[in-house]
Design an enzyme around this catalytic site. Structure first.
Site, PDB file in Angstrom:
ATOM      1  N   ASP A  70      -6.952   0.677  -2.885  1.00  0.00           N
ATOM      2  CA  ASP A  70      -6.111  -0.127  -2.881  1.00  0.00           C
ATOM      3  C   ASP A  70      -5.936  -1.363  -3.857  1.00  0.00           C
ATOM      4  O   ASP A  70      -5.546  -2.149  -4.180  1.00  0.00           O
ATOM      5  CB  ASP A  70      -6.556  -0.846  -1.701  1.00  0.00           C
ATOM      6  CG  ASP A  70      -6.126  -0.323  -0.622  1.00  0.00           C
ATOM      7  OD1 ASP A  70      -5.068   0.726  -0.454  1.00  0.00           O
ATOM      8  OD2 ASP A  70      -7.016  -0.917   1.015  1.00  0.00           O
ATOM      9  N   HIS A  71      -6.951  -1.129  -4.565  1.00  0.00           N
ATOM     10  CA  HIS A  71      -7.197  -2.203  -5.973  1.00  0.00           C
ATOM     11  C   HIS A  71      -6.921  -2.221  -7.376  1.00  0.00           C
ATOM     12  O   HIS A  71      -6.466  -2.935  -8.059  1.00  0.00           O
ATOM     13  CB  HIS A  71      -8.699  -2.580  -5.560  1.00  0.00           C
ATOM     14  CG  HIS A  71      -8.985  -3.143  -4.425  1.00  0.00           C
ATOM     15  ND1 HIS A  71      -9.185  -4.284  -3.730  1.00  0.00           N
ATOM     16  CD2 HIS A  71     -10.120  -1.900  -4.050  1.00  0.00           C
ATOM     17  CE1 HIS A  71      -9.711  -4.299  -3.119  1.00  0.00           C
ATOM     18  NE2 HIS A  71     -10.089  -2.926  -2.619  1.00  0.00           N
TER      19      HIS A  71
END
Lengths: 407, 409
Positions: free
Chosen positions: B178-179
Site C-alpha cells: 500500500d505504501h
C-alpha cells in the site's frame, strides 16, 4: 512516432547501478529507449545472483536479466576522457539521465548536472542515491540492509523475540527506483512543455521512511512506539496461521473496524468448527477486546486445530466465499502456478540471448488499454549496442568509440 | 541547485480522486505533491476508513483527527458527495468531465454501479485517463476476492520470503504494498498516460491489480524458480554472498545496528572499529569464504562486541572506516535522525483540529519546482462549496440545499 507505446520517443540514458535499474526498466517497458551505460567490466548488477544454472557468469545473472530487459547496453569508461566525452554527447541528445553514483562523483567527468544542463537545457537529470545530494550521511557507505535500518522499516519487521529482520529483495533500492521514476516522469511531463528540465534528487533513506505506515504519527500523536509483532496475531484473528500444507494470512476483523468479524464467524460455523459459536459473544465486537492477549489465545484455540486440518487452497476458497480477507502465503513456485495471475497472462517470456534460453518473469504491473506494457526485448549482452548507439553520436571519432569497448 | 524557479511539475492536471484507505490515496497524494490538483471525493455517510483509524490527535477519535489519514491526504481538497443519491452521482460525473484523471481503488464494479464507470464517463470525455486499482484486477476468476495490504503481501509472495526459515513468515510488519509498490506504479502509469495523451490526444483505461506490482518487486526470486527450479524461502538477514550481513544488538533496550561487510578491507576496518579483539582477528575470518562458512559463529561474536556500543556511535565509527552500517531507527529515531532532519524530510503543517503535526515530504527534491506537501490534510468536505461553485456552476444557495437534501454530505 508510434502511438502504441506511452513513452515512445522518450530517450533515456542510465548509468548502470542497482539504485537506478528498476527505474530504467519502468521507462523501457512503456516504450522509452533506455541506453544502459555500463563500465567495461559490466554493471555491478551482472555480478549479483542468482545465476542461470548457478554459474557465476556476468552474462548469466538473473538479477541483471530481470532489471534490464529491453535496455540497450553500451560500454563506456566514464572515468576516462574519451568515455566521458561519448557519455556527454549521448546525454546531450537525451530527455532523461539516470545516475546513482555517490554525490559529487560525476563532476570530474563533466557529467554533473551543471555541466550537462549547459549542453542540454531540456534534460531531466535524476540522481537516485542512498541519502540524497547533501547532508552528513551523503557519502556514507550503504547497502539495502543499512538503508532499511536508517529509514525505519527494518525496526518493524521480525518476531517479538528476534532481532529486526529484513524484507526480501532489495526493497530499499527498488523503492528508490520507484520514487525516482515517478519524479522523473513528472519532471519530463513539465520539461517537454516548458523546454527546461531540472535536477531530481532522490534519497533512498527517505523513500524507506515513506513505508512506515502510521508509526511516526502513532508516536507523535499517541506516544506509542510501534514494534515488530511477527509470529503473533496482530489482533485476534489477524495474522499468519499454519495450515495442512503451508500458511494462510487472515484478517478476521478487517482494518480499522470489525466489519468482517461476522463473516468469519459464519464461515467457521458453516465449517462446523468446534467452539466457533462462542465467537458470536458480544465481547468480540469490541475492537479493544480483539487486541487483548486473551482474545488472541481464545481465537487461536478455536481456529488453529481447524486451519491445521485443511489446505491453504481450501481455506482461501471457502473463506473468500464468505467474503473474508484471507489468502494463502505463496512461495515463488506457487506464484507461477497462481490461477488468477495466469488467467491474466501475468508472467511473460524474454529471450536470454547469451544462452538462447527463454526466461519466464513477472510481466505488466499495470495494463494500459491503448498503450500496453511490453518488454522491448531480453536482457542485453554487455556492449551489445555499442555499434548502433555510438555511431549515432555525430562526429564521434570511430577510434574513440572502439577504444571504449565498441563491439 | 538552480535558482531559476518553475511552477510545480504537474500544475494544470486535475484528478477526480475516488480512492480511499490505502494504495489509491497514496498514489494521488504523490501526484498532488508534484502539483496536480487532486479533488478527493468522499462522504460523511461512509467516511474513508483511514479517517477513523488511529492514531488520533491526543488519542481522541474524530474524522478530522487521524494522523494516518492526514499524512496520506495532505495537498488534496475534499468534497463530500453521497454517491447513493442520483443527484450526487450526476455531480460526480460533472466533476469527472472537468478532470484529466480519475483514480479509484474499489473492488471491480463499484464505479460502474454508481454510473461513473470507464465506459460511461469516457463516452462523455474521450481523452480521460481512468485508473482502477483493485486488489486482483478487473478480470480473472479471483477478481472479486477481497483483501488488504497485509493479505496481499502473503498472496504476492513477499511474506513467504521474509522471516526465519524455521518459523512463521513475517513480511515487513506493515501493509508494504500500500505504501510504495502500488502507489508508485500507479502514479508512474498515470503520468506516462498523460504524456501519451499530450502527444496523441487519446485517453485510456488503466487496470492495476495490486498484487501485480507487488510480485514485480520479487523478480529475481521468480526467475530463480522458473529458470533454476529453486523455490527460495526466507533466510533471516543472511546474504547469499556477504558475511557478516546482519543486525546486531547495541547498548540499551531494543537497540540494534545493521552491518554489511562486502570485502576483506571492510572486514579489517570492522575489526579495528570494534577495538581489534583477538577473537575477531583470527585468520579464519580474514577471507570471505571463511566468514561465510561460519557465519553463525561470526554473528554471535560480533553481537558480543557490538553490545557495548551505542548504535549511533558505532555506525559513525564504522562509516568513518568505509563500512556499510546503519543504526536501526524506530519512530522517535527517524524523527530526530540528523540526515532526515537536514533534508527537511519531516514537514510540519498546521491543521484546524490537529494543530501542528508531522507529515512526510516526498522522498525527492526538484531543483526548480516545489515538492509538497505544502497544504495540510483537508477536513471532511472542507472544499465542497468552493469546488461546486467554481467547477460545477452551482450557487452557494444551491450547495446549501443539496447539503440539506443529503446529497453533498
Amino acid at each position: 512516432m508510434s502511438d502504441a507505446r506511452a513513452l515512445a520517443g522518450v530517450r533515456v540514458v542510465e548509468l548502470a547501478s542497482t539504485l537506478t535499474s528498476y527505474c530504467g526498466k519502468l521507462f523501457a517497458d512503456l516504450g522509452a529507449e533506455v541506453v544502459l551505460v555500463e563500465p567495461p567490466e559490466g554493471s555491478p548488477e551482472r555480478r549479483e545472483g542468482p545465476f542461470i544454472d548457478d554459474r557465476p557468469d556476468p552474462e548469466g545473472s538473473l538479477t541483471f536479466a530481470y532489471f534490464n530487459c529491453g535496455k540497450k547496453s553500451v560500454t563506456l569508461d566514464v572515468g576516462h576522457a574519451a568515455g566521458a566525452d561519448s557519455a556527454r554527447r549521448l546525454i546531450g541528445g537525451a530527455d532523461l539521465f539516470l545516475e546513482g553514483t555517490p554525490p559529487g562523483t560525476l563532476a570530474a567527468s563533466g557529467l554533473d548536472y551543471a555541466s550537462l544542463k549547459r549542453l542540454n537545457p531540456r534534460l531531466v537529470y535524476t540522481s537516485i542515491t542512498a541519502f540524497g545530494q547533501d547532508g552528513s550521511y551523503a557519502r556514507f557507505a550503504y547497502s539495502d540492509l543499512t538503508l532499511l535500518a536508517l529509514g525505519g522499516l527494518l525496526y518493524l519487521g521480525g518476531y517479538t523475540d528476534s532481532p529486526p529482520l529484513r524484507v526480501y529483495g532489495n526493497q530499499a533500492l527498488q523503492s528508490a527506483s520507484l520514487f525516482g521514476a515517478v519524479a522523473s516522469v513528472s519532471a519530463l511531463y513539465a520539461a517537454a512543455a516548458r523546454g527546461v528540465g531540472q535536477h531530481v534528487d532522490v534519497s533512498a533513506q527517505e523513500c524507506v521512511a515513506l513505508a512506515l505506515e502510521n508509526s511516526v504519527q502513532m508516536y507523535e500523536l499517541e506516544g506509542t512506539v510501534r514494534r515488530r509483532f511477527g509470529g503473533e496475531q496482530r489482533q485476534a484473528g489477524t495474522g499468519v496461521f499454519p495450515t495442512q500444507d503451508g500458511y494462510v494470512c487472515l484478517m478476521a476483523a478487517g482494518i480499522a473496524s470489525n466489519r468482517f468479524w461476522r463473516n468469519t464467524v459464519q464461515w467457521l460455523c458453516a465449517e462446523g468448527v468446534p467452539g466457533a459459536q462462542a465467537l458470536n459473544d458480544p465481547e468480540w465486537s469490541d475492537l479493544d477486546y480483539l487486541n487483548t492477549a486473551e482474545a488472541k489465545r481464545r481465537f487461536g484455540e478455536i481456529f488453529l486445530p481447524y486451519s491445521r486440518s485443511k489446505t491453504s487452497a481450501y481455506l482461501y476458497e471457502t473463506g473468500q466465499r464468505h467474503r473474508l480477507p484471507i489468502c494463502p502465503v505463496c512461495s515463488p513456485a506457487e506464484l507461477l502456478a497462481n490461477r488468477q495471475l495466469n488467467a491474466r497472462g501475468y508472467f511473460v517470456q524474454a529471450l536470454h540471448a547469451a544462452t538462447g534460453r527463454q526466461l519466464t518473469l513477472p510481466g505488466a504491473p499495470y495494463r494500459l488499454s491503448v498503450t500496453p506494457w511490453a518488454l522491448q526485448g531480453g536482457p542485453p549482452r554487455l556492449g551489445e549496442h555499442n555499434g548502433e548507439i555510438l555511431s549515432r553520436l555525430g562526429g564521434a571519432p570511430r577510434a574513440t568509440a572502439n577504444a571504449q569497448g565498441g563491439a | 541547485m538552480s535558482a531559476e524557479r518553475q511552477p510545480p511539475v504537474l500544475e494544470g492536471v486535475r484528478i477526480a480522486d475516488f480512492s480511499w484507505i490505502g494504495a489509491g490515496s497514496y498514489a494521488t497524494k504523490l501526484l498532488a505533491d508534484l502539483g496536480a490538483e487532486v479533488i478527493k471525493i468522499e462522504s460523511s455517510v461512509y467516511p474513508d476508513l483511514l479517517r477513523t483509524s488511529r492514531p488520533f490527535k491526543d488519542g481522541v477519535p474524530g474524522v478530522n483527527r487521524s494522523g494516518y489519514f492526514a499524512d496520506r491526504n495532505a495537498s488534496k481538497r475534499s468534497i463530500t458527495i453521497n454517491m447513493k443519491s442520483e443527484r450526487g452521482r450526476e455531480l460526480a460525473k460533472a466533476l469527472i468531465v472537468k478532470s484529466d484523471v480519475v483514480c479509484n481503488n474499489f473492488a471491480p464494479g463499484v464505479m460502474d454501479r454508481w454510473g461513473v464507470g470507464y465506459e460511461t464517463v469516457s463516452a462523455l470525455k474521450p481523452d480521460l485517463i481512468f485508473i482502477s486499482m483493485s486488489m486482483q484486477g478487473a478480470t480473472g476468476p479471483e477478481k472479486d476476492y477481497i483483501g488488504y495490504g497485509m493479505t496481499m503481501t502473503a498472496l504476492a509472495g513477499l511474506q513467504h520470503l521474509t522471516g526465519l526459515p524455521e518459523r512463521l513468515p513475517v513480511g515487513t510488519g506493515t501493509n508494504y504494498p500500500d505504501h510504495i509498490p502500488n502507489p508508485c506504479h500507479a502514479a508512474f502509469a498515470i503520468v506516462a498516460a498523460l504524456i501519451h495523451r499530450r502527444r496523441t490526444g487519446r485517453g485510456q483505461f488503466i487496470d492495476l491489480a495490486q498484487t501485480e506490482p507487488t510480485v514485480a518487486m520479487l523478480g529475481p526470486a521468480v526467475l530463480d524458480y522458473s529458470v533454476n527450479g529453486r523455490n527460495q524461502t526466507r533466510t533471516g538477514n543472511a546474504h547469499p554472498v556477504f558475511a557478516p550481513h546482519g543486525v546486531y544488538p547495541c547498548a540499551g533496550e531494543d537497540r540494534w545496528i545493521a552491518i554489511c561487510v562486502e570485502n576483506d578491507a571492510q572486514w579489517q576496518a570492522l575489526v579495528e572499529a570494534l577495538g581489534g579483539a583477538p577473537s575477531l582477528s583470527e585468520a579464519r575470518w580474514r577471507t570471505a569464504d571463511g566468514r561465510r562458512r561460519e557465519r553463525e559463529a561470526l554473528d554471535k561474536l560480533i553481537a558480543g562486541h557490538a553490545r557495548s556500543h551505542e548504535a549511533g556511535d558505532l555506525m559513525k565509527r564504522l562509516q568513518a572506516r568505509g563500512v556499510p552500517a546503519g543504526a536501526v531507527l524506530d519512530a522517535p529515531g527517524v524523527l530526530r535522525d540528523e540526515q532526515l532532519v537536514h533534508r527537511g524530510h519531516w514537514r510540519r503543517l498546521d491543521h484546524p483540529e490537529m494543530g501542528v503535526t508531522t507529515y512526510n515530504r516526498q522522498p525527492f527534491q526538484l531543483s526548480a519546482s516545489e515538492v509538497g506537501p505544502t497544504r495540510r490534510a483537508p477536513l471532511l468536505g472542507e472544499h465542497t462549496e468552493e469546488i461546486c461553485t467554481t467547477l460545477l456552476g452551482l450557487s452557494p444557495a444551491e450547495v446549501r440545499e443539496l447539503k440539506e437534501a443529503g446529497v453533498l454530505v
